[in-house]
Design an enzyme around this catalytic site. Structure first.
Site, mmCIF file in Angstrom:
data_model
loop_
_atom_site.group_PDB
_atom_site.id
_atom_site.type_symbol
_atom_site.label_atom_id
_atom_site.label_comp_id
_atom_site.label_asym_id
_atom_site.label_seq_id
_atom_site.Cartn_x
_atom_site.Cartn_y
_atom_site.Cartn_z
ATOM 1 N N HIS A 17 0.677 -1.245 0.043
ATOM 2 C CA HIS A 17 -0.066 -0.078 0.062
ATOM 3 C C HIS A 17 0.999 1.363 -0.004
ATOM 4 C CE1 HIS A 17 0.788 0.574 4.224
ATOM 5 N NE2 HIS A 17 0.308 -0.747 4.695
ATOM 6 N N HIS A 20 3.868 1.675 2.424
ATOM 7 C CA HIS A 20 4.986 0.895 1.893
ATOM 8 C C HIS A 20 5.798 1.666 0.899
ATOM 9 C CE1 HIS A 20 2.537 -2.704 3.103
ATOM 10 N NE2 HIS A 20 3.206 -2.674 4.020
ATOM 11 N N CYS A 125 1.102 -9.131 20.188
ATOM 12 C CA CYS A 125 0.369 -8.547 18.899
ATOM 13 C C CYS A 125 0.766 -9.164 17.694
ATOM 14 C CB CYS A 125 0.453 -7.309 18.659
ATOM 15 S SG CYS A 125 -0.192 -6.764 17.002
ATOM 16 N N CYS A 128 2.069 -6.947 14.858
ATOM 17 C CA CYS A 128 3.045 -6.235 14.887
ATOM 18 C C CYS A 128 4.307 -7.281 15.182
ATOM 19 C CB CYS A 128 3.372 -5.500 16.336
ATOM 20 S SG CYS A 128 2.560 -4.092 16.229
ATOM 21 N N CYS A 138 -3.417 -3.613 21.086
ATOM 22 C CA CYS A 138 -2.232 -2.954 20.437
ATOM 23 C C CYS A 138 -2.324 -1.532 20.047
ATOM 24 C CB CYS A 138 -2.018 -3.817 19.153
ATOM 25 S SG CYS A 138 -0.830 -3.068 17.892
ATOM 26 N N HIS A 141 -2.443 -1.427 15.989
ATOM 27 C CA HIS A 141 -3.600 -2.086 15.053
ATOM 28 C C HIS A 141 -4.850 -1.863 15.835
ATOM 29 C CE1 HIS A 141 0.048 -3.946 13.605
ATOM 30 N NE2 HIS A 141 -0.527 -3.453 12.318
ATOM 31 N N LYS A 289 -3.730 5.504 10.631
ATOM 32 C CA LYS A 289 -2.674 4.921 9.821
ATOM 33 C C LYS A 289 -2.900 4.187 8.737
ATOM 34 C CE LYS A 289 1.582 2.105 10.145
ATOM 35 N NZ LYS A 289 2.168 0.930 10.658
ATOM 36 N N LYS A 292 -2.854 -2.551 6.324
ATOM 37 C CA LYS A 292 -3.653 -3.576 6.195
ATOM 38 C C LYS A 292 -4.934 -3.765 7.101
ATOM 39 C CE LYS A 292 -3.363 -8.477 5.019
ATOM 40 N NZ LYS A 292 -2.976 -9.105 6.015
#
Ligand code: MSP
Length: 497
Positions: A17, A20, A125, A128, A138, A141, A289, A292
């Site tokens: 995405h 990255h 997590c 992570c 987390c 996430h 953020k 995914k």
């Protein structure tokens, strides 16, 4: 001496995405800058293919794990090609060579007396691949943590606490930007470091611990060593030459892994440390953020570059975000910036100049020995004086600062043309003026090449300058100059596009 740049190796658990792509863009701009200024430079990226997160994703997709990671990894390598990012090495942690390397790395830690076996209980997590203390969910996430109790090998991280503090105090440049270094120092000073759990029994998808096959090496230790394994075995020429001068480009989410665990592991293995960490902030969508695990935030980098051009997207990231800060992606802001900077400012400057030059001097101009009513050289000096600022911005990967310099040059030249109104002049002073502007625009075209390589190439082609311009030649005047009219450098985007 060559320089070795790395991006994180991205989890092969999904499609790439924009987040990255962003870190990789920053590394790519830096690589182009080093190459332009005459350095030998290598860029490595790759995919992180082991661990529970990947194993679960493959199961979820109903595919054998190896086939799953092969496919996902290809998604990343294809992306870098589509985005015109020139990758020299592509690391894959499921490769045989990498396995062998992790095994010998582990043996070095063991030989240093830094590994011992114990029992771990903690909140984990899986996204992570990290334990958290004192938290139920987390923070990255936004999901509940899982409680794991399992036997584990531990790395004596606590041994290296003082040495880590000394590293950050004595090498202030180790982490850029400085705020991130302060954050790590605060973490290191906040209390005794706990030893790091470096093996798992909850998954078998990874590199087996030498001599204890129930355990696989913790995926983060596995992943970090890919920076080395991709260069070849210990003692290989590439390893000793390239590793000497290494810069890791990372996101702020993985700072502790790179600034605390990684140096300690390298010390333990008897290997030199990287030179620097350059840390970017997060791209967010409506404050969340891009990840995914937040599917509504996902932006496909290829679709975005199809809409705005690779250069357009690269430029937006360079210009709109101060290194280390977060950027909330907004397409209206992107359109506005590209229109104002690339289309209006830089694009119009080139069109006006090329049009005027070609109308009056279709066969070019020889270095003028003309008696002009202005000083030839004044503009050129002003523009050349901007180069050191541009260079020091790029040295610290301050892409926003570098783009500001380029913009300032373009604004200055546009204003000068407006003020001089050269279209009212006689042929003779006009030749001197246009000759000088040609030199100035060549500098502009070269300086922007790290940020918008394709646009820069077209701009330089319109000036009759071919191939990669040697940065050092910017200090020299070109005697005979010509122009070659072409398409506008950046077509204006309709608002709301
Ligand atoms: N596999 C580990 C890294 C191992 S490196 C030895 C990992 N992978 S990841 O796929 O989650 O990618 C992490 C990196 O991708 C971040 O550190 C950052 O560089 C980049 N980004 C991912 N999402 C991002 C944003 N939303 N914004 C900016 N960068 C982001 O962690």
């Amino acid at each position: 001496m060559s320089t070795y740049l790395t991006t994180p190796i991205y989890y092969a658990s999904g499609s790439p995405h924009l987040g990255h792509a962003y870190t990789t863009f920053v590394a790519d701009c830096y690589k182009r800058y080093l190459r332009l200024t005459g350095h030998e430079v290598y860029l490595t990226t790759g995919t992180d293919e082991h661990g529970q997160k990947i194993e679960r994703s493959a199961a979820h997709a109903g595919q054998p794990v190896q086939a799953f990671v092969d496919q996902r990894s290809r998604g990343f390598s294809d992306l870098w090609q589509a985005l015109d990012i020139d990758v020299d090495y592509f690391a894959r942690t499921s490769s045989q060579d990498h396995h062998a390397f992790v095994t010998s790395f582990w043996q070095r830690l063991a030989a240093a007396g830094d590994l011992y076996k114990g029992q771990y209980q903690g909140s984990y997590c899986v996204d992570c691949e990290q334990y958290y203390t004192d938290l139920d969910a987390c923070p990255v996430h936004e999901r509940a943590l899982e409680i794991f109790t399992e036997p584990s090998w531990f790395f004596r991280l606590s041994r290296y606490q003082e040495k880590l503090i000394h590293l950050l105090e004595s090498q202030p440049d180790f982490i850029t930007p400085a705020a991130r270094r302060n954050e790590v120092l605060a973490f290191l000073r906040s209390g005794p470091l706990r030893d790091l759990s470096v093996s798992r029994v909850s998954t078998s998808w990874g590199v087996s611990v030498p001599g204890d096959r129930d355990h696989v090496v913790y995926v983060w230790v596995d992943a970090l060593t890919s920076y080395l394994s991709v260069l070849g075995a210990f003692g290989s020429e590439a390893l000793s030459e390239r590793w000497q001068n290494t810069i890791h480009f990372i996101g702020k989410d993985i700072l502790i892994f790179h600034a605390v665990y990684w140096p300690a592991l390298l010390w333990s293995a008897g290997l030199p440390l990287p030179d620097r960490l350059i840390v970017n902030g997060w791209l967010t969508v409506e404050g969340r953020k891009i990840a995914k695990s937040n599917p509504e935030t996902i932006i496909d980098p290829v679709a975005l570059t199809q809409q705005f051009g690779v250069d357009g997207v690269k430029y937006y990231f360079a210009r709109a975000v101060k290194l280390g800060s977060d950027l909330d992606y907004q397409s209206a802001q992107l359109v506005e910036l590209l229109n104002s900077d690339l289309s209006n400012n830089i694009g119009n400057l080139f069109s006006r100049f090329i049009g005027l030059f070609h109308r009056h001097f279709p066969d070019g101009i020889e270095v003028p020995t003309l008696d002009c009513h202005f000083t030839v050289g004044e503009r050129l000096k002003t523009v050349r004086d901007e180069i050191p600022g541009w260079q020091s911005a790029l040295e610290s990967a301050d892409l926003a600062g570098a783009s500001q310099t380029v913009l300032a040059i373009a604004r200055y030249l546009n204003a000068d043309i407006q003020q001089q109104a050269p279209w009212q002049w006689q042929q003779e002073p006009l030749a001197g003026y246009l000759w000088e502007l040609h030199q100035c625009l060549r500098i502009l075209g070269v300086l922007i090449s790290c940020l918008t390589p394709e646009l820069s190439q077209r701009a330089l082609a319109q000036l009759g300058v071919h191939g990669d311009q040697e940065f050092s030649s910017l200090a020299d005047d070109q005697n005979a100059v010509r122009v070659y009219p072409g398409e506008p450098l950046f077509a204006r985007l309709a608002p709301g596009s």
